[in-house]
Design an enzyme around this catalytic site. Structure first.
Site, PDB file in Angstrom:
ATOM      1  N   CYS A   1       0.213 -10.841 -16.753  1.00 48.44           N
ATOM      2  CA  CYS A   1       0.483 -10.253 -17.771  1.00 48.44           C
ATOM      3  C   CYS A   1      -0.458  -9.660 -18.834  1.00 48.44           C
ATOM      4  O   CYS A   1      -0.326  -9.089 -19.834  1.00 48.44           O
ATOM      5  CB  CYS A   1       1.414 -11.269 -18.820  1.00 48.44           C
ATOM      6  SG  CYS A   1       2.765 -11.523 -18.046  1.00 48.44           S
TER       7      CYS A   1
ATOM      8  N   GLU B   1       1.004  -1.292  -0.027  1.00 46.54           N
ATOM      9  CA  GLU B   1      -0.093  -0.074  -0.068  1.00 46.54           C
ATOM     10  C   GLU B   1       0.963   1.119  -0.025  1.00 46.54           C
ATOM     11  O   GLU B   1       1.926   1.186   0.643  1.00 46.54           O
ATOM     12  CB  GLU B   1      -0.927   0.126   1.413  1.00 46.54           C
ATOM     13  CG  GLU B   1      -1.963  -1.084   1.146  1.00 46.54           C
ATOM     14  CD  GLU B   1      -2.841  -0.812   2.497  1.00 46.54           C
ATOM     15  OE1 GLU B   1      -3.157   0.265   2.740  1.00 46.54           O
ATOM     16  OE2 GLU B   1      -3.235  -1.875   3.194  1.00 46.54           O
TER      17      GLU B   1
END
Length: 340
Positions: free
Chosen positions: A129, A103
């Site tokens: 991907c 975060e």
């Protein structure tokens, strides 16, 4: 149409796509030299990366370069090329696998540095991907619905630590041939960044229409390719088999709504010779219409499709049909058609 799995867009255009290439080139021959002792011990030949994967070199970030700096640079140039001011952007989606922290999101840092307004929604999408294509699809739906006018999709990848960690681990005592091959894919990774701007097609008649596409999942294969900053660990044989079964299934099911047998360009996720040859054979497409960047850039994760598209853009004529297609760890596949 199959609800969530098949999408069609009516008023969305790709206005620009840009890339930032990492400055430092690392050849596969150089990696061979670093791994020479273990290659001799395991009786593995030099040149596996070149002969098996077709990866001759990849890019690494130079002194003072970072993946998020590169992503910001690509985003700034994409906005300029699109003729869109930062204050007009309503959505920023970051699709990077690479992240410095759990975060906050990578998106918040890029949002700030691009000077986007507080009204611009921003978040990360993580889907191995396929993230960039997924981000484009989500943004296109929000543009079609009228919730946002302009969206920036962005990605920056840093494979440097993975490469170093993998070489160091493979150089330790006790590494066997099976261990080596399970980590082989980590050595094909490269660093780079890309960005795209999407907007309403009716306001940009010269833009490249985003027509829609399909996604399909085979999540029973969720443990065949697992990556972290330490490296990427794969069951290459099972991964290729499961991935190709998923691609063929998606390709065949898509024929009801789409005709992709004769596209002008197929922009596939850039992995290796083995992966590309398998996709070409499975789908029956013309290999000469499949541009390759992995031989000199390696696998740049989610950035590989937009980087390849950015390089091909100069050779595409108005009206060219382009298909973005890839398979991501998990397994998931996505295919998206653009009308250039």
């Amino acid at each position: 149409m199959d609800g969530n799995a098949t999408t069609s867009h009516t008023n969305v255009a790709l206005l620009s796509v840009t890339s930032t290439l990492a400055a430092r080139i690392t050849s596969s021959a150089e990696i061979d030299r670093q791994l020479a002792p273990v290659l001799r011990k395991l009786k593995l030949p030099d040149g596996l990366l070149q002969r098996v994967a077709g990866v001759h070199e990849r890019r690494n970030w130079g002194e003072g370069q970072t993946f998020d700096d590169a992503a910001v640079s690509a985003g700034e140039r994409a906005l300029q090329a699109a003729g869109v001011e930062p204050g007009q952007v309503g959505l920023l989606i970051n699709t990077s696998v690479t992240r410095k922290n759990l975060e906050p999101s990578v998106a918040v840092r890029i949002h700030h540095r691009l000077g986007l307004p507080s009204s611009a929604v921003n978040f990360d999408i993580a889907n191995a991907c396929l993230g960039f294509v997924n981000g484009m699809s989500l943004a296109a739906g929000l543009i079609d619905s009228g919730q946002v006018k302009y969206a920036v999709i962005i990605d920056g990848e840093d494979a440097d630590d993975i490469q170093i960690n993998t070489i160091n681990r493979l150089s330790r005592r006790g590494i066997g041939r099976k261990d080596f091959m399970s980590q082989f894919a980590s050595l094909t990774l490269g660093s780079g960044a890309a960005a795209a701007v999407l907007g309403p097609a009716d306001a940009h008649p010269a833009g490249h229409r985003v027509l829609g596409g399909v996604t399909r999942a085979a999540t029973q294969f969720n443990d065949l390719c697992v990556g972290s900053v330490d490296g990427m660990f794969t069951d290459a044989k099972a991964l290729l088999k499961g991935g190709m079964e998923l691609v063929v299934s998606a390709w065949d099911e898509a024929k009801r709504d789409w005709n992709w047998s004769n596209m002008d360009r197929y922009i596939v996720h850039q992995v290796s010779d083995v992966h590309t040859n398998a996709i070409v054979k499975a789908s029956g497409i013309d290999r000469s219409r499949v541009p390759l960047t992995y031989p000199r850039l390696g696998n740049v994760g989610p950035a590989s499709i937009p980087i390849t598209l950015a390089e091909e853009a100069i050779s595409l004529a108005p009206g060219s049909r382009v298909l973005l297609m890839g398979v991501g760890s998990g397994l998931n596949t996505a295919m998206m058609e653009l009308a250039w």
